[in-house]
Scaffold this motif. Structure first.
Motif, mmCIF file in Angstrom:
data_model
loop_
_atom_site.group_PDB
_atom_site.id
_atom_site.type_symbol
_atom_site.label_atom_id
_atom_site.label_comp_id
_atom_site.label_asym_id
_atom_site.label_seq_id
_atom_site.Cartn_x
_atom_site.Cartn_y
_atom_site.Cartn_z
ATOM 1 N N LEU A 166 87.709 -14.643 14.182
ATOM 2 C CA LEU A 166 87.655 -15.861 15.139
ATOM 3 C C LEU A 166 87.859 -15.406 16.353
ATOM 4 C CD1 LEU A 166 90.072 -18.378 12.868
ATOM 5 C CD2 LEU A 166 87.632 -18.645 13.409
ATOM 6 N N TYR A 167 88.591 -14.533 16.683
ATOM 7 C CA TYR A 167 88.750 -13.713 18.178
ATOM 8 C C TYR A 167 87.609 -13.465 18.421
ATOM 9 C CZ TYR A 167 89.726 -9.742 20.977
ATOM 10 O OH TYR A 167 89.488 -8.596 21.885
ATOM 11 N N THR A 168 86.529 -12.623 17.667
ATOM 12 C CA THR A 168 85.252 -12.010 17.861
ATOM 13 C C THR A 168 84.530 -13.241 18.195
ATOM 14 O OG1 THR A 168 85.755 -10.100 16.863
ATOM 15 C CG2 THR A 168 83.401 -10.597 17.204
ATOM 16 N N GLN A 169 84.453 -14.306 17.604
ATOM 17 C CA GLN A 169 83.531 -15.237 17.618
ATOM 18 C C GLN A 169 83.907 -16.041 18.933
ATOM 19 O OE1 GLN A 169 83.834 -18.223 14.481
ATOM 20 N NE2 GLN A 169 84.316 -16.708 13.064
ATOM 21 N N GLN A 170 85.240 -16.262 19.406
ATOM 22 C CA GLN A 170 85.283 -16.862 20.674
ATOM 23 C C GLN A 170 84.924 -15.955 21.629
ATOM 24 O OE1 GLN A 170 89.597 -17.528 21.149
ATOM 25 N NE2 GLN A 170 89.433 -17.633 23.357
ATOM 26 N N PHE A 171 85.145 -14.784 21.834
ATOM 27 C CA PHE A 171 84.920 -14.097 22.701
ATOM 28 C C PHE A 171 83.565 -13.639 23.079
ATOM 29 C CE2 PHE A 171 89.636 -13.498 23.102
ATOM 30 C CZ PHE A 171 89.653 -13.981 24.161
ATOM 31 N N THR A 172 82.891 -13.277 21.813
ATOM 32 C CA THR A 172 81.360 -13.030 21.878
ATOM 33 C C THR A 172 80.687 -14.585 22.593
ATOM 34 O OG1 THR A 172 81.295 -11.984 19.735
ATOM 35 C CG2 THR A 172 79.097 -12.630 20.496
ATOM 36 N N TYR A 173 80.845 -15.631 22.234
ATOM 37 C CA TYR A 173 80.584 -16.832 22.661
ATOM 38 C C TYR A 173 80.731 -16.744 24.242
ATOM 39 C CZ TYR A 173 79.312 -21.690 23.519
ATOM 40 O OH TYR A 173 78.481 -22.961 23.742
ATOM 41 N N SER A 174 82.146 -16.518 24.812
ATOM 42 C CA SER A 174 82.418 -16.527 26.126
ATOM 43 C C SER A 174 81.859 -15.481 26.849
ATOM 44 C CB SER A 174 83.926 -16.318 26.348
ATOM 45 O OG SER A 174 84.734 -17.576 25.756
ATOM 46 N N LEU A 175 81.507 -14.405 26.398
ATOM 47 C CA LEU A 175 80.837 -13.166 27.039
ATOM 48 C C LEU A 175 79.389 -13.543 27.228
ATOM 49 C CD1 LEU A 175 80.915 -10.227 28.194
ATOM 50 C CD2 LEU A 175 80.633 -9.685 25.736
ATOM 51 N N ALA A 176 78.516 -14.028 26.420
ATOM 52 C CA ALA A 176 77.430 -14.319 26.591
ATOM 53 C C ALA A 176 77.220 -15.548 27.478
ATOM 54 C CB ALA A 176 76.642 -14.944 25.075
#
Length: 261
Positions: free
Chosen positions: A46-56
């Motif tokens: 969930l952490y990676t999902q959140q920050f991958t989305y925010s980064l993109a």
């Protein structure tokens, strides 16, 4: 119908073997933008999902085009975070096949608003080796590579090998011990840099701007905060037109894009 556009891409000399054919569907103008490749696991936390989305999303708001592989997990999240109009998806099959099936709605939107690329003719179905070919092209297209989560023996780490050979910078998200062992290993070995702050990292590509501003040569020129004289020399009256439209500000002789609210 997909078409061969190998001659339109000038960033592939770093590949082990220059592609004979690259087929496309969508907006070729995306190839002219600054590009960042984002890859990672098909089963992100969930952490990676959140920050991958925010980064993109943060990168796309600065006119950066996100490149990924249309797979489940990190790939799909990166495409979605960027928005279909700001992304390039490279696939391991013919462009007449929307694979994986669960990502078919996303792929269809990218065909319409973004750009789909493949080295394989229509009718070709993905195999183990075609994913490897796909991964190399994803890395080659990006100015840098970001791996948001990866195990040690994974396709994402194969992408890292390509990035190292191509001399591209590699960036990763920070993870806890015993999580994302592949990216943590890269940090220990000094092969990657860590993204500690999304907005700070994205700011290296300029400032976030209003979504309705056209991402053209003028946009990218102004992202560098040039002087008024420099901008007038290149774009002439376009500068004052952009100021009247509220796209830029001119203060103390410096031109800046209007930031997103």
């Amino acid at each position: 119908m997909s078409q061969n556009i190998t001659e339109h891409i000038s960033s592939l000399e770093s590949m082990k073997k220059y592609p004979k054919e690259i087929f496309y569907k969508g907006n070729l103008d995306l190839l002219k933008r600054p590009k960042v490749s984002i890859v990672g696991t098909r089963r992100p936390s969930l952490y990676t999902q959140q920050f991958t989305y925010s980064l993109a999303k943060a990168l796309a708001s600065r006119g950066v085009c996100i490149v990924s592989g249309a797979a489940m997990g990190v790939d799909a999240i990166a495409h979605e975070g960027a928005g279909e109009e700001n992304t390039i998806a490279v696939v391991a099959n013919g462009l007449d096949i929307r694979y994986p099936v669960l990502n078919a709605p996303l792929i269809e939107k990218i065909e319409q608003k973004g750009l789909m690329l493949s080295q394989f003719n229509d009718g070709f179905r993905a195999t183990g080796w075609s994913f490897v070919v796909r991964n190399e092209l994803v890395v080659a297209l990006g100015d840098i590579l970001i791996v948001t989560e990866a195990d040690i023996n994974s396709g994402s780490m194969r992408s890292v090998e390509y990035a190292v050979k191509m001399g591209k910078e590699i960036w990763v998200l920070p993870h806890r011990l015993n999580e994302s062992l592949g990216t943590n290993k890269l940090l220990v070995e000094g092969e990657a840099k860590v993204i500690q702050d999304i907005e700070l990292f994205a700011s290296h590509f300029g400032q976030a701007v209003k979504t309705d501003i056209v991402k053209d040569d003028f946009f990218y020129f102004c992202q560098k905060s040039p002087t008024l004289d420099e901008t007038l020399k290149v774009f002439g009256e376009r500068v004052y037109e952009a100021e009247l439209l509220g796209e830029i500000t001119i203060h103390n002789g410096i031109v800046r894009l209007v930031e997103a609210i």
